[in-house]
Design a protein around this motif. Structure first.
Motif, short mmCIF file in Angstrom:
data_model
loop_
_atom_site.label_atom_id
_atom_site.label_comp_id
_atom_site.label_asym_id
_atom_site.label_seq_id
_atom_site.Cartn_x
_atom_site.Cartn_y
_atom_site.Cartn_z
N LYS A 83 1.18 -1.03 -0.45
CA LYS A 83 0.14 0.02 0.12
C LYS A 83 1.02 1.71 0.12
O LYS A 83 0.34 2.54 -0.34
CB LYS A 83 -1.25 -0.17 1.25
CG LYS A 83 -2.08 -0.97 1.33
CD LYS A 83 -2.91 -0.57 1.97
CE LYS A 83 -3.84 -2.20 2.66
NZ LYS A 83 -4.63 -1.55 3.64
N ALA A 84 1.83 1.05 0.50
CA ALA A 84 3.25 2.10 0.40
C ALA A 84 3.88 2.15 -0.72
O ALA A 84 4.15 3.34 -1.06
CB ALA A 84 3.89 2.24 1.53
N GLU A 85 3.51 2.20 -1.65
CA GLU A 85 4.18 1.86 -2.61
C GLU A 85 3.61 3.58 -3.74
O GLU A 85 3.00 4.04 -3.10
CB GLU A 85 3.74 0.91 -4.03
CG GLU A 85 4.50 1.25 -5.46
CD GLU A 85 4.25 -0.04 -6.34
OE1 GLU A 85 3.01 -0.79 -6.15
OE2 GLU A 85 5.28 0.27 -8.03
N ASN A 86 4.67 4.00 -3.97
CA ASN A 86 4.58 4.82 -4.88
C ASN A 86 3.71 4.77 -6.69
O ASN A 86 3.79 3.92 -7.15
CB ASN A 86 5.56 5.96 -5.31
CG ASN A 86 6.34 6.68 -4.85
OD1 ASN A 86 5.51 7.09 -4.30
ND2 ASN A 86 7.71 7.25 -4.75
N GLN A 87 2.86 5.43 -6.97
CA GLN A 87 2.53 5.76 -7.82
C GLN A 87 2.46 6.74 -9.06
O GLN A 87 3.04 8.03 -8.67
CB GLN A 87 0.39 5.07 -8.52
CG GLN A 87 -0.29 4.75 -7.58
CD GLN A 87 -0.20 2.85 -7.75
OE1 GLN A 87 0.45 2.98 -9.88
NE2 GLN A 87 0.14 2.06 -7.29
N THR A 88 3.18 6.64 -9.98
CA THR A 88 3.91 7.93 -10.73
C THR A 88 2.08 8.52 -11.84
O THR A 88 2.36 7.35 -11.89
CB THR A 88 5.31 7.30 -11.64
OG1 THR A 88 4.49 6.52 -12.18
CG2 THR A 88 6.34 7.29 -11.08
N LEU A 131 3.41 13.03 -15.35
CA LEU A 131 5.49 13.17 -15.46
C LEU A 131 5.72 12.15 -16.40
O LEU A 131 7.21 12.42 -16.37
CB LEU A 131 5.81 12.39 -13.69
CG LEU A 131 7.24 12.29 -13.47
CD1 LEU A 131 7.99 13.88 -12.89
CD2 LEU A 131 7.30 11.79 -12.41
N LEU A 132 5.43 10.53 -16.74
CA LEU A 132 5.90 9.88 -17.31
C LEU A 132 5.66 10.38 -19.24
O LEU A 132 6.62 10.08 -19.50
CB LEU A 132 4.56 8.53 -17.39
CG LEU A 132 5.64 7.46 -18.93
CD1 LEU A 132 7.03 7.27 -17.91
CD2 LEU A 132 4.32 6.22 -19.11
N ASN A 181 -2.74 6.06 -24.45
CA ASN A 181 -1.31 6.80 -24.17
C ASN A 181 -1.82 7.70 -22.38
O ASN A 181 -3.61 8.45 -22.97
CB ASN A 181 -0.77 8.45 -24.79
CG ASN A 181 0.45 9.31 -23.55
OD1 ASN A 181 0.09 9.96 -23.02
ND2 ASN A 181 1.27 8.56 -24.58
N ALA A 233 -4.81 4.87 -12.57
CA ALA A 233 -5.00 5.84 -11.66
C ALA A 233 -6.10 7.02 -11.64
O ALA A 233 -7.03 6.95 -11.11
CB ALA A 233 -4.64 5.49 -10.52
N GLN A 276 -10.22 7.58 -11.10
CA GLN A 276 -10.59 8.19 -10.20
C GLN A 276 -11.46 9.88 -10.30
O GLN A 276 -12.19 10.18 -9.79
CB GLN A 276 -9.32 9.21 -9.18
CG GLN A 276 -9.49 9.35 -8.06
CD GLN A 276 -8.23 9.59 -7.08
OE1 GLN A 276 -7.35 9.81 -7.67
NE2 GLN A 276 -7.47 8.18 -6.20
N ARG A 301 -14.93 10.72 -9.79
CA ARG A 301 -15.27 11.93 -9.08
C ARG A 301 -16.42 12.58 -9.86
O ARG A 301 -17.30 13.28 -8.89
CB ARG A 301 -14.09 12.95 -8.62
CG ARG A 301 -13.89 11.90 -7.63
CD ARG A 301 -12.09 13.01 -7.32
NE ARG A 301 -11.51 13.30 -6.40
CZ ARG A 301 -10.11 13.07 -5.93
NH1 ARG A 301 -9.76 14.40 -6.96
NH2 ARG A 301 -9.17 12.80 -5.33
#
Lengths: 317, 198
Positions: free
Chosen positions: A55-60, A64-65, A261, A297, A301, A305
């Motif tokens: 759960k503590a993993e970064n999502q780039t 940024l990509l 993309n 993601a 999201q 919303r």
């Protein structure tokens, strides 16, 4: 169970969950855990620990990509072709074409290879760089950057030689976007399949007159069909002021559903929903479909919303 | 790995050979196969978008410049990751102390906070759980800062990138056993830091 056995098993639980134990070690751990409640509980705790780390993993972020790709592409444009690449290109193709194949020893091909080398030298000498060949011909009025190819040679009178050259010259023209010649050339550059950098630059320039139907048509075409994501993004940016135009909105929904993309999909959803109080039914349908298929993601999201904001279901019917 | 990248080894070899012959589109396709995981690795390790972008660009530039020296002695992935991990390790060593890193994180702007991402990713769910996730994330951040660069590298490669220890050893120029010990130490420290939360 002995404490020693339990200690050993518990020290291996991490590697066990990573699948990094040998077959025998894994067998021992599994057999032990089946019959030891303490170690079974420790294994469960180890699983929770791994899940917490997950759960503590970064999502780039997609942006940024996208930005990294764009910067790299720009940087590569400035990068000279690695010197050996061009040589390796034709040379390796040539060598592989005369290399023995399969069970044949290829000896019969060697004379052919030698002949090919001679021919290569002969024809190669006919293809000359403009600088070296034309140094002494400036009196003929040939100036400016150009490429030349010797097309035909024959003896002329008085021991002279007549050479016929095929030449491609560069010409510079300047003008306004409203000039027909400039406009026509830009339209053509917008679809030049060999140079994505040129197409991207063209998309930016067309931005100045994106209200014209013909130019908007070119931008929409690039947004839908260009192979290069950077070009598509430039087209999208130029269409930004027209996000309320129905054709532009249709193209944006296509991007949202079909473009591979994520950076572009993120931009498209932002543009389509910039006025969150007034999202049309078509867009709501697209957002609902996105909830089913979108892998990114951020886009998911944002979609969720927005659907919540307009009290629409995230389910597709 | 082929399954993970969606590219068959034969396709990859063809792309590499085309790129070696100066085909920029083939090079770009090759970049696309790996660049997300490269950026993710750099971001996880350096926790700064600017530094991660620098590593991304430098790594692929080095690949571009020296692709003709690639002789298929190892997989392209291993070769690329040697470049990337070396760049990241250099960067981490430059930062030297955990204190400097914490200061950089505290400075806030432009720097990534894992928990901001977590909060963004998990807006839904009950507040108690979010609070717990936040706490775990903060502890993970804290303890990651305390690991040695190599421990951290092995942990990231194994846990988040899913690479086998044998391959990690190949990438880092060490043995599988040494990589295993590194991972063991890293997870011990993490476990100690999170012990009361999980």
């Amino acid at each position: 169970m002995s404490d020693t056995a339990c200690d050993k098993v518990q020290s291996q639980l991490g590697l066990y969950l990573y699948g990094e134990l040998t077959f025998d070690e894994e067998e021992r751990v599994e057999t032990h855990v089946e019959s030891c409640a303490g170690c079974a509980a420790a294994l469960e705790k180890e699983r929770e620990f791994h899940a917490a780390l997950d759960k503590a993993e970064n999502q780039t972020s997609p942006s940024l990509l996208w930005e990294s790709r764009q910067n790299l592409r720009d940087r590569l444009e400035l990068e000279p072709q690695p010197e050996s690449a061009a040589v390796l290109g034709w040379w390796s193709r040539f060598v592989s074409s005369i290399r023995p194949v399969g069970g044949f020893d290829g000896a019969w091909m060697r004379p052919a290879g030698a002949l090919a080398l001679v021919a290569l030298g002969f024809f190669g000498s006919r293809l000359v760089p403009s600088g070296s060949m034309l140094g002494g011909l400036t009196s003929m009025g040939i100036t400016g950057p150009q490429t030349s190819r010797v097309r035909f040679i024959e003896p002329a009178d008085n021991g002279r030689i007549q050479i016929v050259l095929d030449e491609t010259r560069q010409r510079t023209i300047t003008g306004e976007l409203t000039d027909q010649e400039i406009r026509g050339l830009l339209m053509s550059a917008a679809k030049d399949p060999s140079d994505p950098g040129l197409r991207a630059e063209t998309m930016s320039l067309l931005n100045a007159d994106a209200k014209s139907a013909d130019i908007r048509g070119v931008l929409l075409y690039a947004l839908r069909h260009d192979q290069n994501a950077g070009v598509r993004l430039k087209a999208l940016e130029s269409l930004r002021p027209f996000a309320n135009d129905s054709e532009v909105r249709t193209a944006l929904t296509e991007v949202l559903l079909n473009d591979n993309n994520p950076g572009l999909r993120a931009q498209a959803i932002d543009l389509l929903t910039q006025d969150s109080d007034d999202i049309d039914r078509q867009v709501i349908g697209v957002l609902q479909e996105l909830m089913n298929r979108e892998s990114n993601a951020y886009v998911r999201q944002r979609s969720q919303r927005l659907l919540e904001a307009v009290n629409a279901s995230a389910e597709i019917y | 790995l082929a399954q993970k990248t969606g590219l068959q080894p034969a396709d990859e070899t063809a792309l590499i050979r085309a790129a070696q012959q100066g085909d920029k589109d083939a090079f770009e396709q090759l970049v696309r196969v790996y660049d997300q995981s490269v950026l993710r690795l750099a971001m996880n390790l350096l926790r700064s978008p600017d530094d991660a972008q620098d590593v991304y660009q430098e790594a692929f530039l080095r690949v571009y410049r020296s692709l003709n020296n690639f002789r298929f002695d190892c997989s392209f992935h291993t070769w690329l990751y040697r470049i990337v991990t070396n760049l990241c390790l250099d960067q981490m060593r430059k930062r030297k102390t955990r204190k400097e890193e914490s200061a950089a994180l505290a400075a806030g702007e432009g720097e990534l906070n894992r928990m901001d991402v977590l909060a963004e990713e998990r807006v839904e769910g009950d507040p108690q759980r979010n609070l717990m996730s936040r706490e775990i994330g903060q502890r993970v951040n804290h303890v990651l800062g305390g690991l040695s660069p190599r421990e951290r590298m092995v942990f990231e490669l194994r846990h988040y990138q899913g690479l086998r220890l044998r391959r990690i050893g190949e990438i880092l120029g060490t043995t599988e056993e040494a990589a295993k010990n590194c991972l063991f130490r890293a997870t011990q420290k993490m476990r100690a830091a999170l012990g009361d939360l999980v």
